[in-house]
Scaffold this active site. Sequence first.
Site, PDB file in Angstrom:
ATOM      1  N   GLY A  19      13.310  47.986   7.224  1.00 44.82           N
ATOM      2  CA  GLY A  19      14.086  46.460   7.621  1.00 44.82           C
ATOM      3  C   GLY A  19      14.389  46.248   6.051  1.00 44.82           C
ATOM      4  N   GLU A  82      15.172  55.851   9.434  1.00 45.51           N
ATOM      5  CA  GLU A  82      14.980  57.108   9.714  1.00 45.51           C
ATOM      6  C   GLU A  82      13.322  57.509   9.608  1.00 45.51           C
ATOM      7  OE1 GLU A  82      17.354  59.718  10.215  1.00 45.51           O
ATOM      8  OE2 GLU A  82      15.237  60.466  10.665  1.00 45.51           O
ATOM      9  N   GLY A 124       6.265  51.965   8.039  1.00 48.18           N
ATOM     10  CA  GLY A 124       6.693  53.238   8.653  1.00 48.18           C
ATOM     11  C   GLY A 124       7.069  54.090   7.337  1.00 48.18           C
ATOM     12  N   ASP A 147       6.755  40.658   6.839  1.00 51.10           N
ATOM     13  CA  ASP A 147       5.782  40.832   8.089  1.00 51.10           C
ATOM     14  C   ASP A 147       4.499  40.467   7.269  1.00 51.10           C
ATOM     15  OD1 ASP A 147       7.976  41.199   9.734  1.00 51.10           O
ATOM     16  OD2 ASP A 147       7.398  43.344   9.903  1.00 51.10           O
ATOM     17  N   MET A 189      10.080  36.037  13.069  1.00 57.13           N
ATOM     18  CA  MET A 189       9.730  37.473  13.232  1.00 57.13           C
ATOM     19  C   MET A 189       8.345  37.732  12.783  1.00 57.13           C
ATOM     20  SD  MET A 189      13.153  39.395  11.793  1.00 57.13           S
ATOM     21  CE  MET A 189      14.464  39.856  12.798  1.00 57.13           C
ATOM     22  N   GLY A 190       7.889  38.846  12.655  1.00 54.68           N
ATOM     23  CA  GLY A 190       6.653  39.657  12.036  1.00 54.68           C
ATOM     24  C   GLY A 190       6.366  40.699  12.869  1.00 54.68           C
ATOM     25  N   HIS A 191       6.882  41.192  13.701  1.00 57.82           N
ATOM     26  CA  HIS A 191       6.700  42.281  14.493  1.00 57.82           C
ATOM     27  C   HIS A 191       5.567  42.361  15.092  1.00 57.82           C
ATOM     28  CE1 HIS A 191       6.317  47.017  14.650  1.00 57.82           C
ATOM     29  NE2 HIS A 191       7.197  46.522  15.445  1.00 57.82           N
ATOM     30  N   ARG A 295      15.627  37.607   7.003  1.00 59.44           N
ATOM     31  CA  ARG A 295      15.705  38.535   6.077  1.00 59.44           C
ATOM     32  C   ARG A 295      16.826  38.496   5.004  1.00 59.44           C
ATOM     33  NH1 ARG A 295      14.729  43.574  10.112  1.00 59.44           N
ATOM     34  NH2 ARG A 295      16.500  44.362   9.112  1.00 59.44           N
TER      35      ARG A 295
HETATM   36  O1  F6P Z   1       9.734  44.697   9.646  1.00 57.91           O
HETATM   37  C1  F6P Z   1      10.559  43.673   9.487  1.00 57.91           C
HETATM   38  C2  F6P Z   1      11.457  43.205  10.640  1.00 57.91           C
HETATM   39  O2  F6P Z   1      12.209  42.279  10.571  1.00 57.91           O
HETATM   40  C3  F6P Z   1      10.317  42.681  11.710  1.00 57.91           C
HETATM   41  O3  F6P Z   1       9.724  41.441  11.619  1.00 57.91           O
HETATM   42  C4  F6P Z   1      11.106  42.774  12.985  1.00 57.91           C
HETATM   43  O4  F6P Z   1      10.354  43.201  14.072  1.00 57.91           O
HETATM   44  C5  F6P Z   1      11.853  44.248  12.682  1.00 57.91           C
HETATM   45  O5  F6P Z   1      11.810  44.402  11.296  1.00 57.91           O
HETATM   46  C6  F6P Z   1      13.340  44.170  13.503  1.00 57.91           C
HETATM   47  O6  F6P Z   1      13.697  45.368  12.875  1.00 57.91           O
HETATM   48  P1  F6P Z   1      15.252  45.791  13.114  1.00 57.91           P
HETATM   49  O7  F6P Z   1      15.929  45.409  11.760  1.00 57.91           O
HETATM   50  O8  F6P Z   1      15.315  47.380  13.323  1.00 57.91           O
HETATM   51  O9  F6P Z   1      15.937  44.938  14.245  1.00 57.91           O
END
Ligand code: F6P
Length: 373
Positions: A19, A82, A124, A147, A189-191, A295
């Site tokens: 991300g 990826e 990742g 995060d 957010m924050g995973h 973001r």
């Molecule tokens: O890791 C950054 C993040 O914005 C997380 O907070 C969120 O869970 C995830 O990426 C969202 O992922 P994507 O951009 O694949 O929807």
Amino acid sequence: METVRSSVTKSIGILTSGGDCPGLNAAIRGVCRAAHDRYAMNILGIANGYRGLIDGDARFLKPEDFSGILTRGGTILGTSREKPFKKGANDDLEKNFTKDKVMAIKENYHKFKLDCLVVLGGNGTNTTGHLLRQEGLNVIGLPKTIDNDIQGTDLTFGFNSALSIGTDAIDRLHSTAQSHNRVMVIELMGHKTGWLTLYAGVAGGGDVILIPEIPYNIKVIGRHLIERARSGKTFSIVVVAEGALSRKEAGMDKKERKRYREETVTPSIAYRVAREIENETGMSTRATVLGYVQRGGIPSASDRVLATSFGTAAADLLARGEYGRMVTLIGNEISSVDLSVPADKTKLVPLSHYMLDTALAVGTCLGNSLPIN
Ligand code: F6P
């Protein structure tokens, strides 16, 4: 202009993966300026994360390519999620693409005559970097994510900018919550971690803060909100992390929890928490999901400084030939750790973290009592 210093590394590839977040371009500029001006390295810009390395989608960068990007959001290189080592990673390959993705990455690394790959990303990305290193490539990682959940560093760039955005949103909700005498639930957010929610929640004066590390009990939240109302507070702000979970869910196994969340977290956790609060208290409650706004946009001053420092520190590691490391901030020191440190891990908010006690001390409900340490 600085005089050129000697460097073990002559040619690098740089990519951004996972991300995006504010500060990526500042970090790219930091790496490239120092690598180019101070150490005279050649720099290959790789498009769209590891995907560009698989496809050979890359070009050598000139100084004008990494000039004027310090304040720009996003990433000039593009990004993707990826994951070449993931189970089933090769399932989407075209029929005429006969080699697997890892093989393609290795071939392109050698074809472009790289001495090292610089990867800017989260868990990742750094895990993939670690695995590529085990495949014989030289890799250096930079920790980026809103995060702040990367093991081995106190801070990641992107976090501070997202914190400001999250805090601003909480500030704005206060006035409308007050006008309507409502409970406002805001999801950040924050995973799977609660760093962003905890910090923005404290900065924005959230009355309830719910993070995944502390599974919540709706009865505790309900009691807190009712007590606030009885004491004359006409509104409340509940800040919830996207990965927050109830005590009931915490007791489930992974499969059962996934099914339960698919049924109840609709369209996302803020809405479920809002429904639960209304049922529990009868108070008028609304949900807001901040989403990708967190973001976007320009990096904060603090993220620009951190990203630039990480970038130039990466160039120093490259010059010394210290590969297989991820640049870190520990306390006030920019340093580095072995890439195995962040690989396959998530840095959770420890239950002993001072911010949790700070929140409690100013009367914030954390959705449950904390275990006594
Ligand atoms: O890791 C950054 C993040 O914005 C997380 O907070 C969120 O869970 C995830 O990426 C969202 O992922 P994507 O951009 O694949 O929807």
